[in-house]
Design a protein around this motif. Structure first.
Motif, PDB file in Angstrom:
ATOM      1  N   ALA A  48      42.299  39.684  24.464  1.00 17.52           N
ATOM      2  CA  ALA A  48      42.704  40.310  25.957  1.00 17.52           C
ATOM      3  C   ALA A  48      43.502  41.613  25.483  1.00 17.52           C
ATOM      4  O   ALA A  48      44.366  42.044  25.120  1.00 17.52           O
ATOM      5  CB  ALA A  48      42.663  39.712  26.792  1.00 17.52           C
ATOM      6  N   THR A  99      44.809  48.367  33.791  1.00 16.97           N
ATOM      7  CA  THR A  99      43.476  46.630  34.142  1.00 16.97           C
ATOM      8  C   THR A  99      43.980  45.357  34.275  1.00 16.97           C
ATOM      9  O   THR A  99      45.066  45.053  34.083  1.00 16.97           O
ATOM     10  CB  THR A  99      42.541  47.292  33.290  1.00 16.97           C
ATOM     11  OG1 THR A  99      42.674  47.513  32.328  1.00 16.97           O
ATOM     12  CG2 THR A  99      41.743  49.105  33.913  1.00 16.97           C
ATOM     13  N   THR A 100      42.987  44.730  34.931  1.00 23.67           N
ATOM     14  CA  THR A 100      43.654  43.701  33.896  1.00 23.67           C
ATOM     15  C   THR A 100      42.891  43.110  32.917  1.00 23.67           C
ATOM     16  O   THR A 100      42.346  43.749  32.799  1.00 23.67           O
ATOM     17  CB  THR A 100      42.697  42.466  34.969  1.00 23.67           C
ATOM     18  OG1 THR A 100      41.086  42.662  35.262  1.00 23.67           O
ATOM     19  CG2 THR A 100      43.284  42.787  37.123  1.00 23.67           C
ATOM     20  N   TYR A 101      43.523  41.889  32.361  1.00 27.36           N
ATOM     21  CA  TYR A 101      43.271  41.540  30.999  1.00 27.36           C
ATOM     22  C   TYR A 101      41.986  41.262  31.228  1.00 27.36           C
ATOM     23  O   TYR A 101      41.683  40.047  32.361  1.00 27.36           O
ATOM     24  CB  TYR A 101      43.772  40.374  30.568  1.00 27.36           C
ATOM     25  CG  TYR A 101      45.143  41.305  29.996  1.00 27.36           C
ATOM     26  CD1 TYR A 101      45.418  41.552  28.608  1.00 27.36           C
ATOM     27  CD2 TYR A 101      46.399  41.133  30.519  1.00 27.36           C
ATOM     28  CE1 TYR A 101      46.732  42.070  28.449  1.00 27.36           C
ATOM     29  CE2 TYR A 101      47.829  41.782  29.820  1.00 27.36           C
ATOM     30  CZ  TYR A 101      47.741  42.066  28.589  1.00 27.36           C
ATOM     31  OH  TYR A 101      48.913  42.609  28.585  1.00 27.36           O
ATOM     32  N   PHE A 102      41.592  42.199  29.550  1.00 24.90           N
ATOM     33  CA  PHE A 102      39.790  41.825  30.042  1.00 24.90           C
ATOM     34  C   PHE A 102      39.453  41.379  28.486  1.00 24.90           C
ATOM     35  O   PHE A 102      39.819  41.653  27.389  1.00 24.90           O
ATOM     36  CB  PHE A 102      38.785  42.630  30.662  1.00 24.90           C
ATOM     37  CG  PHE A 102      38.841  44.444  29.481  1.00 24.90           C
ATOM     38  CD1 PHE A 102      38.316  44.726  28.987  1.00 24.90           C
ATOM     39  CD2 PHE A 102      39.826  45.137  29.580  1.00 24.90           C
ATOM     40  CE1 PHE A 102      38.415  45.668  27.753  1.00 24.90           C
ATOM     41  CE2 PHE A 102      40.128  46.150  28.919  1.00 24.90           C
ATOM     42  CZ  PHE A 102      39.358  46.946  28.132  1.00 24.90           C
ATOM     43  N   GLU A 142      33.587  42.640  26.128  1.00 25.58           N
ATOM     44  CA  GLU A 142      33.332  43.478  28.079  1.00 25.58           C
ATOM     45  C   GLU A 142      34.097  44.624  28.297  1.00 25.58           C
ATOM     46  O   GLU A 142      34.910  45.047  27.348  1.00 25.58           O
ATOM     47  CB  GLU A 142      35.137  42.546  29.184  1.00 25.58           C
ATOM     48  CG  GLU A 142      34.168  41.534  29.078  1.00 25.58           C
ATOM     49  CD  GLU A 142      34.601  40.869  30.526  1.00 25.58           C
ATOM     50  OE1 GLU A 142      34.912  40.506  31.385  1.00 25.58           O
ATOM     51  OE2 GLU A 142      35.733  40.492  30.096  1.00 25.58           O
ATOM     52  N   ARG A 155      36.148  48.051  30.625  1.00 21.58           N
ATOM     53  CA  ARG A 155      36.511  48.864  31.792  1.00 21.58           C
ATOM     54  C   ARG A 155      36.546  50.362  32.510  1.00 21.58           C
ATOM     55  O   ARG A 155      36.783  50.475  30.798  1.00 21.58           O
ATOM     56  CB  ARG A 155      38.035  48.528  32.254  1.00 21.58           C
ATOM     57  CG  ARG A 155      38.185  46.663  32.368  1.00 21.58           C
ATOM     58  CD  ARG A 155      37.751  46.026  33.597  1.00 21.58           C
ATOM     59  NE  ARG A 155      37.762  44.578  33.814  1.00 21.58           N
ATOM     60  CZ  ARG A 155      36.718  44.106  33.159  1.00 21.58           C
ATOM     61  NH1 ARG A 155      35.934  43.837  32.798  1.00 21.58           N
ATOM     62  NH2 ARG A 155      37.284  42.577  33.312  1.00 21.58           N
TER      63      ARG A 155
END
Length: 140
Positions: free
Chosen positions: A56, A74-77, A81, A83
């Motif tokens: 992530a 950002t949130t973890y992705f 994916e 961002r």
């Protein structure tokens, strides 16, 4: 011997003067030091981090000039994916030098090379690669 030495010097000086022109650069080309964007071309409006790694990732965009700022992280992705952050959304000035800071979950942080921000619709791409044991980032 001195004539040979002077002749070689003339040839070297002539080649050095011609090299910028051969590379398509004017010998008179200059960079205005009062225009910070001229030093950090090309410029981008947004940043996309694409996660092609097996971990992530999260990131932010920062400037560390006289008016420092940072976007929200950002949130973890996860894998496959991406961002995108629009740097203009945080009110940074045109041609401000910025960089991306990213971190892989349980990994080492990454800091990109500085680039210039401008409202032009272009997006800088950074790809997360590797595994949780060996993460890395590549700038495109």
């Amino acid at each position: 011997m001195r004539a040979l030495h002077r002749g070689l010097i003339r040839v070297v000086v002539g080649l050095a003067a011609a090299a910028p022109m051969a590379a398509g650069v004017s010998a008179q080309a200059t960079v205005k030091l009062d225009d910070p964007g001229a030093l950090l071309e090309p410029c981008y409006q947004s940043v996309t981090v694409s996660n092609d790694g097996a971990f992530a990732v999260a990131f932010t965009v920062r400037a560390e000039n006289s008016d420092p700022f940072s976007t929200e992280w950002t949130t973890y992705f996860g894998r496959s994916e991406a961002r995108t952050l629009d740097v203009g959304d945080v009110g940074v000035g045109e041609h401000t030098p910025v960089h991306v800071e990213a971190v892989a979950a349980f990994g080492n942080p990454f800091k990109s090379r500085d680039f210039s921000f401008c409202h032009n619709g272009h997006t800088k791409l950074i790809e997360a690669k590797g595994t949780a044991a060996d993460p890395w980032f590549e700038e495109r």
